[in-house]
Motif scaffolding. Sequence first.
Motif, PDB file in Angstrom:
ATOM      1  N   SER A  29       1.548  -1.175  -0.010  1.00  0.00           N
ATOM      2  CA  SER A  29      -0.217   0.039  -0.011  1.00  0.00           C
ATOM      3  C   SER A  29       1.129   1.120   0.203  1.00  0.00           C
ATOM      4  O   SER A  29       0.070   2.292  -0.194  1.00  0.00           O
ATOM      5  CB  SER A  29      -0.937   0.099   1.148  1.00  0.00           C
ATOM      6  OG  SER A  29      -0.258   0.428   2.150  1.00  0.00           O
ATOM      7  N   ASN A  51       3.049   1.097  -3.564  1.00  0.00           N
ATOM      8  CA  ASN A  51       2.706   1.534  -4.735  1.00  0.00           C
ATOM      9  C   ASN A  51       2.198   3.261  -5.000  1.00  0.00           C
ATOM     10  O   ASN A  51       1.693   3.415  -5.721  1.00  0.00           O
ATOM     11  CB  ASN A  51       1.621   0.776  -4.704  1.00  0.00           C
ATOM     12  CG  ASN A  51       1.046  -1.154  -5.358  1.00  0.00           C
ATOM     13  OD1 ASN A  51       2.241  -0.752  -5.960  1.00  0.00           O
ATOM     14  ND2 ASN A  51       0.198  -1.533  -4.585  1.00  0.00           N
ATOM     15  N   ALA A  52       2.713   3.778  -3.675  1.00  0.00           N
ATOM     16  CA  ALA A  52       2.132   5.282  -3.219  1.00  0.00           C
ATOM     17  C   ALA A  52       3.163   5.941  -4.166  1.00  0.00           C
ATOM     18  O   ALA A  52       3.087   7.150  -4.308  1.00  0.00           O
ATOM     19  CB  ALA A  52       2.065   5.644  -2.526  1.00  0.00           C
TER      20      ALA A  52
END
Length: 569
Positions: free
Chosen positions: A479, A482-483
């Motif tokens: 999470s 991926n940012a």
Amino acid sequence: MHRCQVSGEILKIPASQGSAAPSAAPQYRSSGPSSCWDSQFELFQETSSSPLLLRNFADRPALLWLLIAARATSPSTELQAPRNFSLPARPAARTGCAGRFLLGSASPTVMEKTCIDALPLTMNSSEKQEIVCIFGTGDFGRSLGLKMLQCGYSIVFGSRNPQKNNLLPNGAEVLSYSEAAKKSDIIIIAIHREHYDFLTELTEVLNGKILVDISNNLKINQYPESNAEYLAQLVPGAHVVKAFNTISAWALQSGALDASRQVFVCGNDSKAKQRVMDIVRNLGLTPMDQGSLTAAKEIEKYPLQLFPMWRFPFYLSAVLCIFLFFYCVIRDVIYPYVYEKKDNTFRMAISIPNRVFPITALTLLALVYLPGVIAAILQLYRGTKYRRFPDWLDHWMLCRKQLGLLALGFAFLHVLYTLVIPIRYYVRWRLGNLTVTQAILKKENPFSTSSAWLSDSYVALGILGFFLFVLLGITSLPSVSNAVNWREFRFVQSKLGYLTLILCTAHTLVYGGKRFLSPSNLKWYLPAAYVLGLIIPCTVLVIKFVLIMPCVDNTLTRIRQGWERNSKH
């Protein structure tokens, strides 16, 4: 009468009646300010990547409040209602509503004077529901049928005992296998492989139909061929597709957000595979096309694998811990008992583990960066990047994330064990005894500035190293990773990773102080355990220092950009 244009069609929507469903699902669009509802709109936008995901989302009351928020915060906000929504009658007392609610694509027509009371509350499909047949009424079959019913499908169950199935979801029809197969051209086989034999009796009925095999085995390589290929052999006239075997009944019941969204799909017929993938998307899951039916064997292995990428890190960590534990027992328990008849077995509970865990953490952290160093040396030696690394090095590099997370876990254990030191009986007894002895002898130890510097530096380096250690662990989460873009991820995992290794190594060096190779610190010619823990980290740091020197780094950069030392072109 309101009018709106959707994909070139004019829909006439009476103010007091439900809206007609558009013939094609338009795309969701949102523009204009959304004030404090940004986070909700982002979630709505993510969910709307598929029109059928929107249909899923629309079952929830949250969608109603999102649309109300859009109308309340920004009259110019353009939202596309999910497919097959009906608008309830607008009360006469609430007629003066400003704003607009747009349906459409490139050039939507405004629905004037639409009140926020006229928002979708139910899903009424005006088009014929697609019928899907499910063979089997077990846990997975029932969960899948319920999920598909919620997503607008009409479900027919095939069962050997149609009259004895009371646990099936409401709205589903239960028939015999042959009768159920005639109802749909897509049949999901939710039955174990050993019960496939009855399908040979339905060969004529199943001819030309799409059979979706969702079965798994009890162990890897239990049969010579995959279950899907075996099914294709039993019913040669059907189009067999492998899917849904990586999704559990619990995941279907709890929702896609609580489990893996990925569904691996493979099959020889592209049209049949595409129809199954459409169903997967409609359920709010993500289809992953794996190619032909020969890939089914690998897909069936996937649910049976138990931490495949963690096996080597676990074994390595266990070996390191066991070796270091017995090494410390020899030095701190057996040696004092042999020469001084002292019983130090109590040290095996706290003291020795608090030495084993930090050494293991530091060693594993160094092993995260060692394969990259070895790979760089191989590329410099070969003068090219177009040759494969050895298999052991490939596997080692694939396990670096797992090694790092285990290292972080051991670092956490070291922190916890260190925090309990002041409440240990042995520590309290030793401090109290020392205080009483000094009081009786009227003697005190003089303050040493150098010792204070070493102690504070040791603690400070440990705190900073642990902070960066945690930061590395956080950025390795999907999470978070991926940012960020690749450059940001590489900066954290490479630059800050080496800084973490430097700080943790310095933490251990300062802890050793002047005692490293002192003869009094050797027991049976064995050095302290932390000396062993410094071997791999120091080796990695020294080699890395050589590799970042300009004369070496420039050559390595050229090789990684495609230059070859012995190239003929």
